[in-house]
Motif scaffolding. Structure first.
Motif, short mmCIF file in Angstrom:
data_model
loop_
_atom_site.label_atom_id
_atom_site.label_comp_id
_atom_site.label_asym_id
_atom_site.label_seq_id
_atom_site.Cartn_x
_atom_site.Cartn_y
_atom_site.Cartn_z
N GLN A 159 0.82 -1.20 0.00
CA GLN A 159 0.00 0.00 0.00
C GLN A 159 0.86 1.25 0.00
OE1 GLN A 159 -3.47 0.17 -0.19
NE2 GLN A 159 -2.98 2.33 -0.54
N PHE A 160 1.92 1.23 0.78
CA PHE A 160 2.82 2.39 0.85
C PHE A 160 3.55 2.58 -0.48
CE2 PHE A 160 6.71 4.65 2.19
CZ PHE A 160 6.12 5.73 2.83
N TYR A 161 3.95 1.46 -1.08
CA TYR A 161 4.61 1.51 -2.39
C TYR A 161 3.70 2.15 -3.44
CZ TYR A 161 5.88 -0.37 -7.01
OH TYR A 161 6.15 -0.51 -8.35
N ASN A 162 2.47 1.71 -3.49
CA ASN A 162 1.51 2.25 -4.46
C ASN A 162 1.26 3.74 -4.22
OD1 ASN A 162 -0.31 -0.85 -4.30
ND2 ASN A 162 1.12 -0.22 -5.87
N ASN A 163 1.25 4.15 -2.96
CA ASN A 163 0.99 5.55 -2.63
C ASN A 163 2.12 6.47 -3.05
OD1 ASN A 163 -1.45 4.85 -1.51
ND2 ASN A 163 -0.72 4.84 0.61
N ASN A 197 2.51 3.81 -8.86
CA ASN A 197 2.46 2.61 -9.70
C ASN A 197 1.34 1.70 -9.22
OD1 ASN A 197 4.75 3.56 -10.98
ND2 ASN A 197 6.16 2.31 -9.77
N PHE A 198 0.84 0.87 -10.10
CA PHE A 198 -0.27 -0.01 -9.74
C PHE A 198 0.16 -1.46 -9.57
CE2 PHE A 198 -2.15 3.56 -12.10
CZ PHE A 198 -3.06 4.02 -11.14
N PRO A 229 7.73 1.68 -15.54
CA PRO A 229 6.87 2.87 -15.63
C PRO A 229 6.84 3.41 -17.06
CG PRO A 229 8.42 3.05 -13.80
CD PRO A 229 8.85 1.87 -14.62
N MET A 230 5.72 4.01 -17.45
CA MET A 230 5.56 4.47 -18.83
C MET A 230 6.54 5.58 -19.18
SD MET A 230 1.41 4.39 -19.31
CE MET A 230 1.58 4.91 -21.03
#
Length: 449
Positions: free
Chosen positions: A73-77, A81-82, A110-111
């Protein structure tokens, strides 16, 4: 009540700071993890006060008390990234410089990974207070895909962004986290090779930018790189390549081209495949830049598309000497070489007998002192004003077409035959012909004759 009441009066041109959403974003960005609760109450809407900040930062908790879901959750925040994090690097650094780090290896690319203006995603905190997410000096640009948090006790809370640029503490933190990340990469590669290969395919091109920079990490990065090779098409390390080298081999041979399919079918590889000499496939644009300045142990990197590659010491030496002698004695081939040199003098630098062709009739090489073929293509792709350098034309004197042309020089148009062979060499090199209709015309006439 004990404590201090502070009233702020907002100017009319700053009424954005009375907006609850704006206040909420400022508080969560800069003071989300301070140890005191911050409540927000909109008096106009008569809502109940709401606690805004979290107060307890994840990176300060003991690793054994953190669930995998909390890390995700912290990584996504922080990364936006999803995907799930591939690896989590969570540690405390204690010594001359003290800081806590929580870093992640992404699973997916990442794009904007290769955007020229992309910045790193490291957030810098000082004693749980957010300072900046625009500190370019805290991690090398070639590790820009790694998001995370650094919290230091050795930086002043009122430090400016300008002071961060030349701050000795930041320099030491950068060295510490770079070393830690590279060590994690090494452990990852040694213990989970298949997963590491997937990671390398996504981020290897960025990591190799570190070989182009002047830094102290070249040896470490070289142990991490992976390349597809000509012998079995698997991805191998440079250490694996060294084990595959044949007797008397003193250089690491490579073939640089961003077109992966062209590499595997190129005539440049013919003699190397025949003699089972391993060749590394360099398919990322950055490869051409770092290869010029780097050695691996005692081995130089040698391009197979540039200059002379002496392979006479490999394989059947007696057979090779007899073959060279026969080539020299063939007057028809020598006459063909002279014709090609004369007719193509404005287009190529030289015509020589090939020692690397076993199946194809012709190929093009860059001159030893010139720019490699792939580098020239890359420069032109990026609109650099790069003049087209004259190449060396190699001919295979054992090829039936070359033999037939050399035996019928008196019957054919020399200029058309020369241009035909040059066009064929360009096609085999993956180049687009400037005049395809002329090529067909020359080919047709040669067939008829």
């Amino acid at each position: 009540k004990r404590g201090t009441l502070i009233t702020l009066h907002i100017n009319k041109d700053s009424d954005e700071f009375l907006d609850s959403f704006r206040l909420r974003s400022i508080i969560t960005k800069y003071s989300n993890y301070i140890p005191f609760p911050i409540f927000l109450k909109d008096l106009d809407k008569k809502e109940k006060e709401e606690k805004i900040n979290e107060g307890d930062p994840l990176w300060l908790k003991d690793k054994k008390d953190i669930k995998k879901e909390d890390y995700k959750q912290f990584y996504n925040n922080i990364s936006l990234n999803f995907d799930d994090p591939l690896k989590t690097i969570h540690y405390n650094a204690e010594g001359v410089i003290n800081y806590k780090a929580l870093l992640y290896l992404p699973t997916n690319q990442p794009m904007d990974l290769f955007n020229s203006d992309r910045k790193n995603k490291i957030k810098l905190y000082v004693q749980k207070v957010f300072i900046t997410d625009e500190c370019n000096e805290i991690i090398p640009n070639w590790l820009r895909f790694i998001p995370g948090v650094i919290d230091s006790q050795d930086i002043s809370l009122n430090i400016s962004r300008e002071m961060l640029q030349n701050n000795p503490v930041i320099t030491k933190i950068k060295k510490g986290i770079t070393t830690k990340i590279l060590n994690e990469f090494t452990t990852f590669a040694n213990k989970e090779n298949n997963k590491y290969l997937s990671f390398w395919k996504n981020f290897g091109a960025v990591i190799k930018e570190g070989l182009y920079e002047l830094n102290e990490y070249h040896e470490k990065i070289l142990s991490l790189v992976r390349f597809e090779n000509s012998l079995d098409s698997t991805f191998i390390s440079l250490n694996d390549y060294e084990k595959k080298m044949i007797k008397n081999q003193k250089e690491i041979y490579y073939f640089a081209n961003t077109d992966k399919e062209h590499i595997k079918n190129s005539p440049q590889l013919e003699v190397f495949l025949d003699k089972k000499i391993p060749v590394l496939f360099m398919t990322d644009a950055v490869d051409e830049f770092w290869l010029q300045n780097v050695k691996y142990k005692k081995f130089d990197f040698k391009s197979i598309t540039k200059g002379k590659v002496d392979l006479s010491k490999f394989g059947d030496e007696k057979k090779g000497k007899n073959k060279d002698k026969n080539k020299k004695l063939n007057s028809n081939i020598n006459d063909l070489i002279n014709v090609l040199k004369n007719e193509l003098k404005d287009k190529i630098s030289d015509v020589i007998l090939s020692e690397r062709l076993t199946k194809s009739p012709v190929l093009l090489l860059a001159d030893e002192s010139g720019m490699d073929i792939n580098m020239e293509k890359l420069m032109k792709m990026h609109n650099q004003k790069t003049p087209t350098s004259k190449k060396i034309l190699e001919i295979n004197s054992d090829h039936p077409m070359i033999i037939k042309i050399s035996e019928n020089l008196k019957k054919i148009n020399h200029k058309k035959a020369a241009n035909l062979l040059l066009d064929q060499a360009n096609i085999l090199d993956g180049n687009t012909l400037s005049n395809p209709s002329e090529y067909i015309e020359n080919l047709t006439e040669l067939f008829i004759n």
